[in-house]
Design a protein around this motif. Structure first.
Motif, PDB file in Angstrom:
ATOM      1  N   CYS A   1      18.556   1.131   8.652  1.00  0.00           N
ATOM      2  CA  CYS A   1      18.989   1.523  10.455  1.00  0.00           C
ATOM      3  C   CYS A   1      19.996   0.769  11.088  1.00  0.00           C
ATOM      4  CB  CYS A   1      17.356   1.279  10.856  1.00  0.00           C
ATOM      5  SG  CYS A   1      16.347   2.303  10.250  1.00  0.00           S
ATOM      6  N   SER A   2      19.751  -0.795  10.661  1.00  0.00           N
ATOM      7  CA  SER A   2      20.757  -1.357  11.615  1.00  0.00           C
ATOM      8  C   SER A   2      22.673  -1.475  11.163  1.00  0.00           C
ATOM      9  CB  SER A   2      20.486  -2.922  11.300  1.00  0.00           C
ATOM     10  OG  SER A   2      20.333  -3.764   9.928  1.00  0.00           O
ATOM     11  N   ASP A   3      22.589  -0.724   9.717  1.00  0.00           N
ATOM     12  CA  ASP A   3      24.072  -1.207   9.432  1.00  0.00           C
ATOM     13  C   ASP A   3      24.406   0.514   8.375  1.00  0.00           C
ATOM     14  OD1 ASP A   3      25.016  -3.858  10.156  1.00  0.00           O
ATOM     15  OD2 ASP A   3      23.404  -4.385   8.727  1.00  0.00           O
TER      16      ASP A   3
ATOM     17  N   ARG B   1      18.372  -4.229   3.014  1.00  0.00           N
ATOM     18  CA  ARG B   1      17.913  -4.840   4.407  1.00  0.00           C
ATOM     19  C   ARG B   1      17.816  -4.130   5.386  1.00  0.00           C
ATOM     20  NH1 ARG B   1      15.541  -9.675   3.438  1.00  0.00           N
ATOM     21  NH2 ARG B   1      15.794 -10.156   5.330  1.00  0.00           N
ATOM     22  N   SER B   2      17.297  -3.016   5.835  1.00  0.00           N
ATOM     23  CA  SER B   2      17.404  -2.109   7.204  1.00  0.00           C
ATOM     24  C   SER B   2      18.575  -1.568   6.524  1.00  0.00           C
ATOM     25  CB  SER B   2      17.588  -2.995   8.153  1.00  0.00           C
ATOM     26  OG  SER B   2      17.771  -2.225   9.066  1.00  0.00           O
TER      27      SER B   2
ATOM     28  N   THR C   1      14.300  -0.979   2.740  1.00  0.00           N
ATOM     29  CA  THR C   1      15.326   0.421   3.200  1.00  0.00           C
ATOM     30  C   THR C   1      15.181  -0.047   5.017  1.00  0.00           C
ATOM     31  OG1 THR C   1      13.561   2.092   3.214  1.00  0.00           O
ATOM     32  CG2 THR C   1      16.148   1.843   1.617  1.00  0.00           C
ATOM     33  N   TRP C   2      13.194   0.169   5.502  1.00  0.00           N
ATOM     34  CA  TRP C   2      13.205  -0.571   5.958  1.00  0.00           C
ATOM     35  C   TRP C   2      13.267   0.672   7.212  1.00  0.00           C
ATOM     36  CZ3 TRP C   2      15.100  -5.941   8.052  1.00  0.00           C
ATOM     37  CH2 TRP C   2      14.603  -7.093   7.557  1.00  0.00           C
TER      38      TRP C   2
ATOM     39  N   ASP D   1      26.041   2.682   9.330  1.00  0.00           N
ATOM     40  CA  ASP D   1      27.285   3.288   9.813  1.00  0.00           C
ATOM     41  C   ASP D   1      28.380   2.783   9.039  1.00  0.00           C
ATOM     42  OD1 ASP D   1      26.868   4.952  11.649  1.00  0.00           O
ATOM     43  OD2 ASP D   1      27.171   3.615  13.259  1.00  0.00           O
ATOM     44  N   SER D   2      27.955   1.367   8.642  1.00  0.00           N
ATOM     45  CA  SER D   2      29.080   0.378   7.734  1.00  0.00           C
ATOM     46  C   SER D   2      28.760   1.111   6.219  1.00  0.00           C
ATOM     47  CB  SER D   2      28.567  -1.043   7.715  1.00  0.00           C
ATOM     48  OG  SER D   2      28.924  -1.795   9.082  1.00  0.00           O
TER      49      SER D   2
ATOM     50  N   ILE E   1      26.879  -6.552   5.127  1.00  0.00           N
ATOM     51  CA  ILE E   1      25.401  -5.578   5.254  1.00  0.00           C
ATOM     52  C   ILE E   1      25.030  -6.090   5.533  1.00  0.00           C
ATOM     53  CG2 ILE E   1      24.503  -3.069   5.131  1.00  0.00           C
ATOM     54  CD1 ILE E   1      27.808  -1.738   4.126  1.00  0.00           C
ATOM     55  N   SER E   2      24.665  -6.146   4.121  1.00  0.00           N
ATOM     56  CA  SER E   2      23.259  -7.792   3.656  1.00  0.00           C
ATOM     57  C   SER E   2      23.398  -8.795   2.744  1.00  0.00           C
ATOM     58  CB  SER E   2      22.925  -6.780   3.047  1.00  0.00           C
ATOM     59  OG  SER E   2      21.697  -7.360   2.023  1.00  0.00           O
TER      60      SER E   2
END
Length: 356
Positions: free
Chosen positions: A22-24, A19-20, A45-46, A26-27, A215-216
């Motif tokens: 990009c947003s997570d 669920r993206s 992956t968005w 690094d984690s 993360i999700s």
């Protein structure tokens, strides 16, 4: 957790609806570095075309992605660097199902890995049709099919139309769904919508559902495959070697046998023994018995016709190596492609017979 690069017999495959990315990122990157599974299949992956893959590099992994043409969605693989693979073309499809497939070879086994995402509003029947078209296209040429995905159907609701349709599809192609516990938890309870599916459950020794709520809101699903190289039992076969058989010489030696001796015998068993021994002796001269060692498993799709075509292909290759002309090269390629097509069709025929 060890990867296939350090343990050739164990191979770790996972799927995660991130669920993206990009947003997570690094984690997720930290998690990959810590666990080092061999393949991470991702859904939602968005990502989109303007976002370069260079922004999502993870050390020791290759990223291959298939973005949605529009907002959201998207599927991808992170594949450990030590593993060579090819992307399988599944572009010809009609539904909104998003799927990405790769083919690789591990310890002599050709394995096709997939990662899937079916949007909630996508027609399930059309999605399964596209999945079927993809699997049928490469199933005859691979030893194991393994895929993970978010199908947006709760597989814990065994009696629901969606779950029944998916299970019917899996049964049709002798596929096994491995995950047995919820993969997405909400205030309304848990649902099993993220699946791991294989054509050979005997290779599976463990399945895990791992909480990734930092993360999700989906859990990561993981399995390990035991890919020890199978040793085919060595067998020996005895047969007559007709490679130097000359019919006229064989017939002449038969005529040279003193068959009149049989009329001097009064015992029928003695006559039969005399006849069999002389026939066998002549055969042993012109087509001697030969014992060979075989270590390859039988290939039922290699018919007599295909063997004949293979001989023609080999002759064409020999001719091309000798002449080095465009015509001889063209003839060889035509026969090579003909053999490849014939083998593929025979494999499909045997597969369909087994399914029926």
């Amino acid at each position: 957790m060890a990867s296939a690069s350090s343990n050739k017999n164990k191979f770790y495959f996972s799927h995660f609806n991130i669920r993206s990315l990009c947003s997570d990122f690094d984690s997720f990157s930290d998690y990959v570095a810590a666990e080092a599974f061999d393949i991470y299949g991702l859904s939602e992956t968005w990502l989109s075309e303007p976002l370069s893959s260079n922004n999502f590099k993870i050390h020791n992994y290759n990223l291959v992605r298939k973005d949605r043409d529009g907002r959201g969605g998207g599927v991808a693989f992170y594949v450990v660097n030590s593993l060579k693979f090819q992307v399988i073309d599944t572009s010809a499809q009609q539904s909104a199902l998003e799927q990405l497939w790769i083919r690789t070879k591990i310890n002599g086994k050709i394995i096709c890995f997939g990662t899937l995402y079916r949007p909630p509003m996508a027609n399930l029947a059309s999605s399964l049709d596209d999945l079927e078209n993809a699997i049928v296209s490469f199933l005859p040429d691979c030893d194991v099919v393994m895929f993970g995905g978010d199908l947006n159907v709760d597989m814990l609701e065994a009696g629901s139309p969606g779950c029944s349709a998916i299970n019917q599809f899996f049964n049709k192609y002798n596929l096994t769904q491995l995950v047995q516990s919820p993969t997405r938890i909400s205030q309304f309870g848990g649902k099993l919508i993220d699946v791991l599916v294989t054509s050979n459950p005997k290779l599976i020794s463990d399945v895990q559902v791992i909480n990734m709520d930092n993360i999700s809101d989906h859990h990561l699903v993981l399995t390990d495959l035991d890919l020890q190289k199978n040793r085919v039992p060595i067998s020996y076969r005895t047969y007559r070697d007709y490679s130097h058989f000359v019919l006229t010489d064989f017939v002449n030696d038969l005529f040279n046998v003193n068959w009149q001796n049989i009329f001097n015998m009064t015992n029928i068993d003695q006559m039969i023994t005399f006849f069999q021994k002389n026939i066998t002796d002549v055969f042993n001269i012109h087509a001697p018995l030969k014992t060979s060692r075989f270590s390859k498993p039988p290939a039922p799709w290699i018919t007599d016709n295909i063997k004949f075509m293979m001989k023609l292909r080999q002759k064409a290759l020999t001719r091309y190596k000798k002449l080095k002309t465009d015509t001889s090269l063209y003839e060889y390629k035509q026969l090579r492609n003909l053999v490849t097509s014939a083998v593929r069709n025979e494999k499909k025929l045997i597969l369909n017979i087994n399914l029926d």
